[in-house]
Design a protein around this motif. Structure first.
Motif, short mmCIF file in Angstrom:
data_model
loop_
_atom_site.label_atom_id
_atom_site.label_comp_id
_atom_site.label_asym_id
_atom_site.label_seq_id
_atom_site.Cartn_x
_atom_site.Cartn_y
_atom_site.Cartn_z
N ILE A 9 0.85 -1.23 -0.04
CA ILE A 9 0.10 0.02 0.14
C ILE A 9 0.90 1.23 0.19
O ILE A 9 1.94 1.39 0.80
CB ILE A 9 -0.93 0.04 1.31
CG1 ILE A 9 -1.76 -1.16 1.39
CG2 ILE A 9 -1.85 1.16 1.11
CD1 ILE A 9 -2.77 -1.43 0.23
N VAL A 10 0.67 2.12 -1.06
CA VAL A 10 1.31 3.37 -1.10
C VAL A 10 0.67 4.67 -0.79
O VAL A 10 -0.31 4.87 -1.52
CB VAL A 10 2.08 3.67 -2.39
CG1 VAL A 10 2.91 4.88 -2.64
CG2 VAL A 10 2.95 2.34 -2.59
N LYS A 22 11.14 8.99 3.38
CA LYS A 22 10.77 8.01 2.34
C LYS A 22 11.51 6.76 2.53
O LYS A 22 11.10 5.88 2.26
CB LYS A 22 10.97 8.59 1.18
CG LYS A 22 9.78 9.73 1.03
CD LYS A 22 9.56 10.56 -0.43
CE LYS A 22 10.73 11.32 -0.60
NZ LYS A 22 10.55 12.24 -1.91
N THR A 23 12.78 7.06 2.52
CA THR A 23 13.75 5.69 2.43
C THR A 23 13.75 4.85 3.70
O THR A 23 13.73 3.66 3.65
CB THR A 23 15.34 6.47 2.69
OG1 THR A 23 15.37 7.05 1.51
CG2 THR A 23 16.28 5.36 3.01
N SER A 24 13.65 5.34 5.03
CA SER A 24 12.87 4.72 6.12
C SER A 24 11.69 3.84 5.90
O SER A 24 11.63 2.64 6.22
CB SER A 24 13.03 5.68 7.39
OG SER A 24 12.47 4.76 8.44
N HIS A 25 10.81 4.52 5.09
CA HIS A 25 9.23 3.78 5.04
C HIS A 25 9.66 2.73 4.02
O HIS A 25 9.21 1.42 4.43
CB HIS A 25 8.35 4.91 4.61
CG HIS A 25 6.98 4.26 4.42
ND1 HIS A 25 6.29 3.62 5.49
CD2 HIS A 25 6.22 3.72 3.43
CE1 HIS A 25 5.19 3.07 5.19
NE2 HIS A 25 5.16 3.15 4.00
N GLY A 26 10.36 3.26 3.03
CA GLY A 26 10.64 2.05 1.82
C GLY A 26 11.40 0.74 2.41
O GLY A 26 11.08 -0.33 2.17
N LYS A 31 11.69 -4.77 4.25
CA LYS A 31 11.99 -5.69 5.28
C LYS A 31 10.91 -6.73 5.75
O LYS A 31 11.15 -7.82 6.02
CB LYS A 31 12.58 -5.08 6.31
CG LYS A 31 13.83 -4.61 6.27
CD LYS A 31 14.38 -3.91 7.67
CE LYS A 31 15.73 -3.45 7.47
NZ LYS A 31 16.30 -3.17 8.54
N LYS A 32 9.46 -6.12 5.38
CA LYS A 32 8.44 -7.11 5.79
C LYS A 32 8.30 -8.24 4.55
O LYS A 32 7.48 -9.15 5.12
CB LYS A 32 7.05 -6.35 5.61
CG LYS A 32 6.92 -5.24 6.77
CD LYS A 32 5.51 -4.64 6.68
CE LYS A 32 5.42 -3.56 7.61
NZ LYS A 32 4.30 -2.42 7.42
N PHE A 33 9.13 -8.18 3.44
CA PHE A 33 8.91 -9.22 2.44
C PHE A 33 10.30 -9.78 2.38
O PHE A 33 10.61 -10.50 1.50
CB PHE A 33 8.66 -8.42 1.23
CG PHE A 33 7.35 -7.96 1.00
CD1 PHE A 33 6.24 -8.75 0.75
CD2 PHE A 33 6.98 -6.66 1.07
CE1 PHE A 33 4.82 -8.33 0.82
CE2 PHE A 33 5.88 -6.13 1.30
CZ PHE A 33 4.70 -6.83 1.01
N GLY A 34 11.00 -9.83 3.69
CA GLY A 34 12.39 -10.74 3.78
C GLY A 34 13.48 -10.09 3.20
O GLY A 34 14.64 -10.70 3.13
N ILE A 35 13.63 -8.62 2.89
CA ILE A 35 14.80 -8.18 2.22
C ILE A 35 15.72 -7.54 3.35
O ILE A 35 15.15 -7.18 4.29
CB ILE A 35 14.45 -6.87 1.54
CG1 ILE A 35 13.42 -7.27 0.23
CG2 ILE A 35 15.66 -5.91 0.80
CD1 ILE A 35 13.93 -8.00 -0.87
N ALA A 103 13.07 -1.34 -6.30
CA ALA A 103 11.73 -0.97 -6.76
C ALA A 103 10.75 -0.85 -5.52
O ALA A 103 10.01 0.35 -5.57
CB ALA A 103 11.21 -2.15 -7.39
N ILE A 104 10.85 -1.42 -4.61
CA ILE A 104 9.75 -1.01 -3.23
C ILE A 104 10.43 0.51 -3.01
O ILE A 104 9.43 1.22 -2.70
CB ILE A 104 10.04 -2.02 -2.16
CG1 ILE A 104 9.50 -3.27 -2.53
CG2 ILE A 104 9.60 -1.42 -0.92
CD1 ILE A 104 9.74 -4.57 -1.70
N ARG A 105 11.85 0.71 -2.94
CA ARG A 105 12.02 2.10 -2.31
C ARG A 105 11.57 3.36 -3.21
O ARG A 105 11.02 4.11 -2.89
CB ARG A 105 13.40 2.11 -2.37
CG ARG A 105 14.20 1.46 -0.99
CD ARG A 105 14.40 2.31 0.20
NE ARG A 105 15.45 3.39 -0.28
CZ ARG A 105 16.65 3.43 -0.06
NH1 ARG A 105 17.33 2.23 0.51
NH2 ARG A 105 17.41 4.32 -0.36
N MET A 106 11.54 2.86 -4.58
CA MET A 106 10.99 3.67 -5.59
C MET A 106 9.49 4.22 -5.50
O MET A 106 9.21 5.24 -6.06
CB MET A 106 11.42 3.33 -7.26
CG MET A 106 13.14 3.31 -7.26
SD MET A 106 13.84 4.82 -7.31
CE MET A 106 14.40 4.96 -5.56
#
Length: 140
Positions: A9-10, A22-26, A31-35, A103-106
């Motif tokens: 959700i964006v 923005k970086t922190s949120h991304g 991390k929620k997806f295992g990154i 991509a998530i960060r972007m």
């Protein structure tokens, strides 16, 4: 056990926040997806490469808004000339988790071209559903 539903959700309210927010949120979303933290560090390296090659305005994730036709995958539209560098090819050479993290960060950047290119990449290459929700959200 079922695979984790891959929905991001964006909230457009983030687009006008400072870069650190923005970086922190991304990073939290990634991390929620295992990154891993290591993959996030590699995102920073790739960001520096984009800066070094003046390639931020290029569709380095491969998706281009084709004037009135919507987004299309155009793998050779992200090439710099001086020096020659193929930003999309460099992006694809990154490990998959780094590509996904990038991509998530972007998704949370202020630049529409990066947000929508990232959403397309995450949907078609990684099976994510990206939803823009909140004031000013575009659904497509």
């Amino acid at each position: 056990m079922a695979e984790q539903e891959k929905v991001i959700i964006v909230d457009p309210d983030l687009f006008n926040k400072d870069a650190d927010t923005k970086t922190s949120h991304g990073n939290e979303v990634a991390k929620k997806f295992g990154i891993s933290d290591q993959a996030l560090d590699e995102v920073e390296y790739f960001k520096q490469q984009l800066t070094n090659h003046n390639a931020w305005d290029l569709p380095f994730m491969g998706y281009v808004n084709e004037d009135g036709y919507g987004y299309a995958y155009v793998p050779d539209a992200a090439i710099t000339e001086h020096p020659y560098w193929d930003a999309h090819k460099a992006f694809l050479a990154l490990p998959e988790d780094v590509q996904t993290a990038f991509a998530i960060r972007m998704l949370f950047t202020h630049r529409e071209v990066d947000r929508y290119g990232a959403a397309m990449f995450l949907h078609y290459q990684r099976g994510f559903t990206v939803k823009f929700e909140g004031t000013g959200a575009n659904q497509w």
